[in-house]
Write a protein that holds these residues in place. Structure first.
Motif, PDB file in Angstrom:
ATOM      1  N   LEU A  11     -53.639  -5.623 -22.952  1.00 34.90           N
ATOM      2  CA  LEU A  11     -53.225  -4.234 -23.104  1.00 34.90           C
ATOM      3  C   LEU A  11     -52.495  -3.739 -21.858  1.00 34.90           C
ATOM      4  O   LEU A  11     -51.570  -2.936 -21.963  1.00 34.90           O
ATOM      5  N   SER A  12     -52.885  -4.219 -20.695  1.00 35.32           N
ATOM      6  CA  SER A  12     -52.172  -3.845 -19.469  1.00 35.32           C
ATOM      7  C   SER A  12     -50.710  -4.252 -19.561  1.00 35.32           C
ATOM      8  O   SER A  12     -49.812  -3.469 -19.249  1.00 35.32           O
ATOM      9  N   GLN A  13     -50.476  -5.470 -20.012  1.00 34.65           N
ATOM     10  CA  GLN A  13     -49.102  -5.963 -20.178  1.00 34.65           C
ATOM     11  C   GLN A  13     -48.347  -5.133 -21.213  1.00 34.65           C
ATOM     12  O   GLN A  13     -47.224  -4.710 -20.999  1.00 34.65           O
ATOM     13  N   ARG A  14     -48.980  -4.881 -22.324  1.00 33.45           N
ATOM     14  CA  ARG A  14     -48.339  -4.113 -23.391  1.00 33.45           C
ATOM     15  C   ARG A  14     -48.047  -2.688 -22.955  1.00 33.45           C
ATOM     16  O   ARG A  14     -46.999  -2.129 -23.264  1.00 33.45           O
ATOM     17  N   LEU A  15     -48.968  -2.088 -22.211  1.00 34.45           N
ATOM     18  CA  LEU A  15     -48.773  -0.722 -21.730  1.00 34.45           C
ATOM     19  C   LEU A  15     -47.581  -0.646 -20.776  1.00 34.45           C
ATOM     20  O   LEU A  15     -46.804   0.306 -20.823  1.00 34.45           O
ATOM     21  N   MET A  16     -47.423  -1.649 -19.938  1.00 32.44           N
ATOM     22  CA  MET A  16     -46.281  -1.667 -19.024  1.00 32.44           C
ATOM     23  C   MET A  16     -44.972  -1.841 -19.804  1.00 32.44           C
ATOM     24  O   MET A  16     -43.957  -1.238 -19.463  1.00 32.44           O
ATOM     25  N   GLU A  17     -44.992  -2.639 -20.863  1.00 35.42           N
ATOM     26  CA  GLU A  17     -43.810  -2.757 -21.733  1.00 35.42           C
ATOM     27  C   GLU A  17     -43.494  -1.411 -22.376  1.00 35.42           C
ATOM     28  O   GLU A  17     -42.339  -1.005 -22.451  1.00 35.42           O
ATOM     29  N   PHE A  18     -44.521  -0.741 -22.859  1.00 29.86           N
ATOM     30  CA  PHE A  18     -44.366   0.560 -23.495  1.00 29.86           C
ATOM     31  C   PHE A  18     -43.816   1.589 -22.515  1.00 29.86           C
ATOM     32  O   PHE A  18     -42.921   2.360 -22.838  1.00 29.86           O
ATOM     33  N   ALA A  19     -44.333   1.581 -21.292  1.00 32.91           N
ATOM     34  CA  ALA A  19     -43.888   2.539 -20.272  1.00 32.91           C
ATOM     35  C   ALA A  19     -42.440   2.292 -19.879  1.00 32.91           C
ATOM     36  O   ALA A  19     -41.697   3.232 -19.601  1.00 32.91           O
ATOM     37  N   GLY A  20     -42.051   1.036 -19.856  1.00 32.80           N
ATOM     38  CA  GLY A  20     -40.670   0.679 -19.548  1.00 32.80           C
ATOM     39  C   GLY A  20     -40.179   1.275 -18.253  1.00 32.80           C
ATOM     40  O   GLY A  20     -40.862   1.278 -17.239  1.00 32.80           O
ATOM     41  N   GLU A  21     -38.998   1.807 -18.291  1.00 30.27           N
ATOM     42  CA  GLU A  21     -38.345   2.362 -17.106  1.00 30.27           C
ATOM     43  C   GLU A  21     -38.986   3.661 -16.621  1.00 30.27           C
ATOM     44  O   GLU A  21     -38.722   4.090 -15.510  1.00 30.27           O
ATOM     45  N   ASP A  22     -39.823   4.275 -17.447  1.00 33.33           N
ATOM     46  CA  ASP A  22     -40.459   5.535 -17.047  1.00 33.33           C
ATOM     47  C   ASP A  22     -41.244   5.387 -15.745  1.00 33.33           C
ATOM     48  O   ASP A  22     -41.283   6.300 -14.938  1.00 33.33           O
ATOM     49  N   LEU A  23     -41.875   4.240 -15.557  1.00 33.87           N
ATOM     50  CA  LEU A  23     -42.661   4.030 -14.345  1.00 33.87           C
ATOM     51  C   LEU A  23     -41.866   3.329 -13.241  1.00 33.87           C
ATOM     52  O   LEU A  23     -42.108   3.569 -12.069  1.00 33.87           O
ATOM     53  N   ASN A  24     -40.939   2.488 -13.624  1.00 37.17           N
ATOM     54  CA  ASN A  24     -40.185   1.715 -12.628  1.00 37.17           C
ATOM     55  C   ASN A  24     -39.381   2.583 -11.678  1.00 37.17           C
ATOM     56  O   ASN A  24     -39.165   2.211 -10.530  1.00 37.17           O
ATOM     57  N   ALA A  25     -38.933   3.729 -12.135  1.00 34.32           N
ATOM     58  CA  ALA A  25     -38.069   4.583 -11.318  1.00 34.32           C
ATOM     59  C   ALA A  25     -38.853   5.484 -10.362  1.00 34.32           C
ATOM     60  O   ALA A  25     -38.268   6.098  -9.478  1.00 34.32           O
TER      61      ALA A  25
END
Length: 124
Positions: A11-25
C-alpha cells in the motif's frame, strides 16, 4: 499489520503512485505531511464515502494544513477521490496509519491498513 491480497502491491508503494507529482514537488516537510494527510484521506473516502470518522479526519487534516493548502483542500479532495477510483478501483484497503521513516537513502512511507470490504468499519 496490513492485510492485503497477495496480488496487490504494498500500500505504501501504491499510495506513492497515487500521490504522483503532488508530493514530489514539495520541499517543506510541514507542507509535505499536510499534503500526505489529504491524499490518505481522499484514498479512504474513495472506499467509504461519507463515513463520519473519515470526514472528521479530513476536517482535522485541513485545519492542520498550511493556509495555502487549506484553500485548495476542499476543491482537491473530489479530484483525488476520482483519481483513486480511476487508478485503483479494486484496491479497497483503508489506511489506518501512515508514517514517514528516514532511511539512509531518503524517506520511506510505512502504512497500516485493512481491507474495508472484508472488515467494514473496524479500526476507523
Amino acid at each position: 499489520m496490513s492485510e492485503a491480497a497477495p496480488s496487490l502491491p504494498s500500500l505504501s508503494q501504491r499510495l506513492m503512485e497515487f500521490a504522483g507529482e503532488d508530493l514530489n514537488a514539495i520541499v517543506e516537510e510541514r507542507e509535505y505531511i499536510a499534503q500526505l494527510h489529504l491524499i490518505i484521506t481522499a484514498w479512504n473516502l474513495s472506499i467509504a464515502p461519507g463515513h463520519p470518522k473519515l470526514t472528521q479526519r479530513f476536517d482535522n487534516a485541513v485545519l492542520q494544513s498550511p493556509p495555502e493548502i487549506r484553500v485548495l483542500a476542499e476543491a482537491r479532495i473530489a479530484d483525488l477521490v476520482e483519481r483513486k477510483k480511476k487508478l485503483f478501483p479494486d484496491d479497497t484497503r483503508v489506511i489506518i496509519d501512515a508514517r514517514l521513516r528516514k532511511t539512509p537513502t531518503g524517506v520511506a512511507l510505512e502504512t497500516k491498513s485493512y481491507d474495508y470490504t472484508v472488515h467494514g468499519d473496524k479500526g476507523l
